[in-house]
Design an enzyme around this catalytic site. Sequence first.
Site, short mmCIF file in Angstrom:
data_model
loop_
_atom_site.label_atom_id
_atom_site.label_comp_id
_atom_site.label_asym_id
_atom_site.label_seq_id
_atom_site.Cartn_x
_atom_site.Cartn_y
_atom_site.Cartn_z
N CYS A 23 0.83 -1.21 0.00
CA CYS A 23 0.00 0.00 0.00
C CYS A 23 0.86 1.26 0.00
O CYS A 23 1.59 1.52 0.95
CB CYS A 23 -0.90 -0.05 1.24
SG CYS A 23 -1.61 1.51 1.74
N CYS A 26 0.25 3.82 2.80
CA CYS A 26 0.71 3.27 4.09
C CYS A 26 2.17 3.62 4.35
O CYS A 26 2.57 3.77 5.51
CB CYS A 26 0.54 1.76 4.13
SG CYS A 26 -1.17 1.21 3.99
#
Length: 98
Positions: A23, A26
Amino acid sequence: MSAFNDLLQSGKPVLVDFSAEWCGPCQAMPPILKQVKEMLGDGITILKVDIDKNPATASAYNVQSVPTLILFKNGQTKWRKSGVMQASALKKVIEQHG
């Protein structure tokens, strides 16, 4: 997961960052969370949970997208949000609910 649940029972705020290695957004969170920890010190516990390594935990908290931040205190969910947040905004949320 029992150790995780024990941590959530803390009387001080516990911020959980549900994320995944793949991600992109993230990847922005660790330095932000580091700033928050520096601002609040021992007043906060910050945990990172990889949803790919801990799918049962992610499922238990109905995490649909990453990053998802959930703030707990005394085992109760006090606040949650998906997406990247700036350190100053996150600090305010923690102070309001902590």
